[in-house]
Design an enzyme around this catalytic site. Structure first.
Site, PDB file in Angstrom:
ATOM      1  N   CYS A   3       0.865  -1.190   0.000  1.00 12.15           N
ATOM      2  CA  CYS A   3       0.000   0.000   0.000  1.00 12.15           C
ATOM      3  C   CYS A   3       0.896   1.233   0.000  1.00 12.15           C
ATOM      4  O   CYS A   3       1.750   1.402   0.874  1.00 12.15           O
ATOM      5  CB  CYS A   3      -0.912  -0.008   1.223  1.00 12.15           C
ATOM      6  SG  CYS A   3      -1.773   1.555   1.495  1.00 12.15           S
ATOM      7  N   ASP A  29       0.621  16.716  -1.254  1.00 14.76           N
ATOM      8  CA  ASP A  29       0.218  15.904  -2.410  1.00 14.76           C
ATOM      9  C   ASP A  29       1.223  16.103  -3.539  1.00 14.76           C
ATOM     10  O   ASP A  29       1.680  17.214  -3.807  1.00 14.76           O
ATOM     11  CB  ASP A  29      -1.186  16.319  -2.869  1.00 14.76           C
ATOM     12  CG  ASP A  29      -1.813  15.290  -3.791  1.00 14.76           C
ATOM     13  OD1 ASP A  29      -2.773  14.621  -3.388  1.00 14.76           O
ATOM     14  OD2 ASP A  29      -1.335  15.147  -4.955  1.00 14.76           O
ATOM     15  N   HIS A  45      -3.571   1.137   8.477  1.00 18.67           N
ATOM     16  CA  HIS A  45      -4.230   0.962   7.183  1.00 18.67           C
ATOM     17  C   HIS A  45      -5.742   0.836   7.341  1.00 18.67           C
ATOM     18  O   HIS A  45      -6.239  -0.122   7.918  1.00 18.67           O
ATOM     19  CB  HIS A  45      -3.698  -0.260   6.444  1.00 18.67           C
ATOM     20  CG  HIS A  45      -4.326  -0.425   5.082  1.00 18.67           C
ATOM     21  ND1 HIS A  45      -3.908   0.302   3.983  1.00 18.67           N
ATOM     22  CD2 HIS A  45      -5.370  -1.180   4.660  1.00 18.67           C
ATOM     23  CE1 HIS A  45      -4.655  -0.019   2.939  1.00 18.67           C
ATOM     24  NE2 HIS A  45      -5.547  -0.919   3.322  1.00 18.67           N
ATOM     25  N   ASN A  85     -12.259  11.084  -0.859  1.00 16.53           N
ATOM     26  CA  ASN A  85     -12.891  10.321  -1.933  1.00 16.53           C
ATOM     27  C   ASN A  85     -13.003   8.866  -1.502  1.00 16.53           C
ATOM     28  O   ASN A  85     -12.016   8.259  -1.094  1.00 16.53           O
ATOM     29  CB  ASN A  85     -12.063  10.428  -3.217  1.00 16.53           C
ATOM     30  CG  ASN A  85     -12.033  11.841  -3.757  1.00 16.53           C
ATOM     31  OD1 ASN A  85     -13.054  12.513  -3.811  1.00 16.53           O
ATOM     32  ND2 ASN A  85     -10.862  12.313  -4.142  1.00 16.53           N
ATOM     33  N   HIS A  96      -6.128   3.783   0.701  1.00 15.52           N
ATOM     34  CA  HIS A  96      -5.749   3.984   2.113  1.00 15.52           C
ATOM     35  C   HIS A  96      -6.397   5.312   2.488  1.00 15.52           C
ATOM     36  O   HIS A  96      -6.123   6.339   1.840  1.00 15.52           O
ATOM     37  CB  HIS A  96      -4.223   4.025   2.244  1.00 15.52           C
ATOM     38  CG  HIS A  96      -3.697   4.242   3.639  1.00 15.52           C
ATOM     39  ND1 HIS A  96      -2.794   3.376   4.238  1.00 15.52           N
ATOM     40  CD2 HIS A  96      -3.922   5.235   4.543  1.00 15.52           C
ATOM     41  CE1 HIS A  96      -2.492   3.825   5.461  1.00 15.52           C
ATOM     42  NE2 HIS A  96      -3.164   4.956   5.669  1.00 15.52           N
ATOM     43  N   HIS A  98      -7.624   8.767   3.294  1.00 17.04           N
ATOM     44  CA  HIS A  98      -6.890  10.035   3.337  1.00 17.04           C
ATOM     45  C   HIS A  98      -7.851  11.189   3.173  1.00 17.04           C
ATOM     46  O   HIS A  98      -8.890  11.068   2.532  1.00 17.04           O
ATOM     47  CB  HIS A  98      -5.799  10.089   2.261  1.00 17.04           C
ATOM     48  CG  HIS A  98      -6.275   9.782   0.868  1.00 17.04           C
ATOM     49  ND1 HIS A  98      -6.484   8.507   0.417  1.00 17.04           N
ATOM     50  CD2 HIS A  98      -6.578  10.596  -0.167  1.00 17.04           C
ATOM     51  CE1 HIS A  98      -6.903   8.542  -0.841  1.00 17.04           C
ATOM     52  NE2 HIS A  98      -6.973   9.800  -1.224  1.00 17.04           N
ATOM     53  N   HIS A 100      -7.953  15.116   1.920  1.00 17.29           N
ATOM     54  CA  HIS A 100      -7.290  16.207   1.202  1.00 17.29           C
ATOM     55  C   HIS A 100      -7.599  17.517   1.932  1.00 17.29           C
ATOM     56  O   HIS A 100      -8.754  17.770   2.274  1.00 17.29           O
ATOM     57  CB  HIS A 100      -7.843  16.335  -0.222  1.00 17.29           C
ATOM     58  CG  HIS A 100      -7.669  15.134  -1.098  1.00 17.29           C
ATOM     59  ND1 HIS A 100      -6.715  15.064  -2.089  1.00 17.29           N
ATOM     60  CD2 HIS A 100      -8.334  13.950  -1.164  1.00 17.29           C
ATOM     61  CE1 HIS A 100      -6.804  13.914  -2.731  1.00 17.29           C
ATOM     62  NE2 HIS A 100      -7.782  13.214  -2.190  1.00 17.29           N
TER      63      HIS A 100
HETATM   64  P1  AMP Z   1      -7.523  10.126  -4.277  1.00 17.80           P
HETATM   65  O1  AMP Z   1      -7.630  10.322  -5.760  1.00 17.80           O
HETATM   66  O2  AMP Z   1      -8.583  10.812  -3.482  1.00 17.80           O
HETATM   67  O3  AMP Z   1      -7.375   8.661  -3.909  1.00 17.80           O
HETATM   68  O4  AMP Z   1      -6.191  10.858  -3.847  1.00 17.80           O
HETATM   69  C1  AMP Z   1      -4.930  10.289  -3.974  1.00 17.80           C
HETATM   70  C2  AMP Z   1      -3.962  11.429  -3.990  1.00 17.80           C
HETATM   71  O5  AMP Z   1      -2.682  10.909  -3.707  1.00 17.80           O
HETATM   72  C3  AMP Z   1      -3.867  12.173  -5.325  1.00 17.80           C
HETATM   73  O6  AMP Z   1      -4.196  13.556  -5.123  1.00 17.80           O
HETATM   74  C4  AMP Z   1      -2.400  11.978  -5.729  1.00 17.80           C
HETATM   75  O7  AMP Z   1      -1.851  13.103  -6.364  1.00 17.80           O
HETATM   76  C5  AMP Z   1      -1.737  11.687  -4.402  1.00 17.80           C
HETATM   77  N1  AMP Z   1      -0.515  10.912  -4.459  1.00 17.80           N
HETATM   78  C6  AMP Z   1      -0.276   9.780  -5.164  1.00 17.80           C
HETATM   79  N2  AMP Z   1       0.967   9.331  -4.948  1.00 17.80           N
HETATM   80  C7  AMP Z   1       1.545  10.204  -4.072  1.00 17.80           C
HETATM   81  C8  AMP Z   1       2.834  10.288  -3.445  1.00 17.80           C
HETATM   82  N3  AMP Z   1       3.792   9.380  -3.666  1.00 17.80           N
HETATM   83  N4  AMP Z   1       3.058  11.331  -2.608  1.00 17.80           N
HETATM   84  C9  AMP Z   1       2.118  12.261  -2.381  1.00 17.80           C
HETATM   85  N5  AMP Z   1       0.877  12.215  -2.914  1.00 17.80           N
HETATM   86  C10 AMP Z   1       0.598  11.211  -3.756  1.00 17.80           C
HETATM   87 ZN    ZN Z   2      -2.300   1.463   3.655  1.00 16.67          ZN
END
Ligand code: AMP
Ligand code: ZN
Length: 112
Positions: A3, A29, A45, A85, A96, A98, A100
């Site tokens: 993950c 992000d 997780h 989301n 996982h 999160h 924003h």
């Molecule tokens: P979601 O689309 O709501 O699942 O958000 C996932 C977010 O994770 C997106 O805004 C991506 O730009 C961000 N993301 C993906 N990989 C990374 C990373 N390695 N470091 C920081 N943010 C990331």
């Molecule tokens: Zn995770």
């Protein structure tokens, strides 16, 4: 577990940390959708909002208690938006949980 955000929480994949304590991590992000775009995750997780239960919701409450402090530390005195989301229709791409934090300009009524 394979993950991405578990690996970021464990420090196995680098991220730009904004805030960290024993339970949660906030980091920038990688593909910002607003002038300020930070993600806040539980280190534990949890796949998505659908995985929140009475047993693990303390960490979610902890995240929400910290978000105003994180937003203040980011200088978001003009306001900000918090989004999670959940699932395919919402466009969740990382399974996982999160949150924003988006801000730094007047946001439109879409994601950012
Ligand atoms: P979601 O689309 O709501 O699942 O958000 C996932 C977010 O994770 C997106 O805004 C991506 O730009 C961000 N993301 C993906 N990989 C990374 C990373 N390695 N470091 C920081 N943010 C990331
Ligand atoms: Zn995770």
């Amino acid at each position: 577990m394979d993950c991405l955000f578990c690996k970021i929480a464990a420090g196995e994949i680098p991220s730009k940390t904004v805030y960290e304590d024993a339970e949660i991590l906030a980091f920038y992000d990688i593909e910002p959708q607003a002038p300020v775009h930070v993600l806040v995750i539980p280190k534990e997780h949890i796949p998505s909002m659908d995985g929140v239960t009475p047993e693990n919701s303390d960490v979610v409450a902890h995240i929400f208690a910290k978000i105003p402090k994180i937003a203040a530390s980011l200088g978001l005195s003009g306001g900000y938006r918090v989004i999670s989301n959940c699932g395919a229709d919402a466009g969740q791409t990382v399974p996982h949980l999160h949150f924003h934090i988006l801000g730094g300009k007047p946001l439109s009524l879409t994601m950012a």
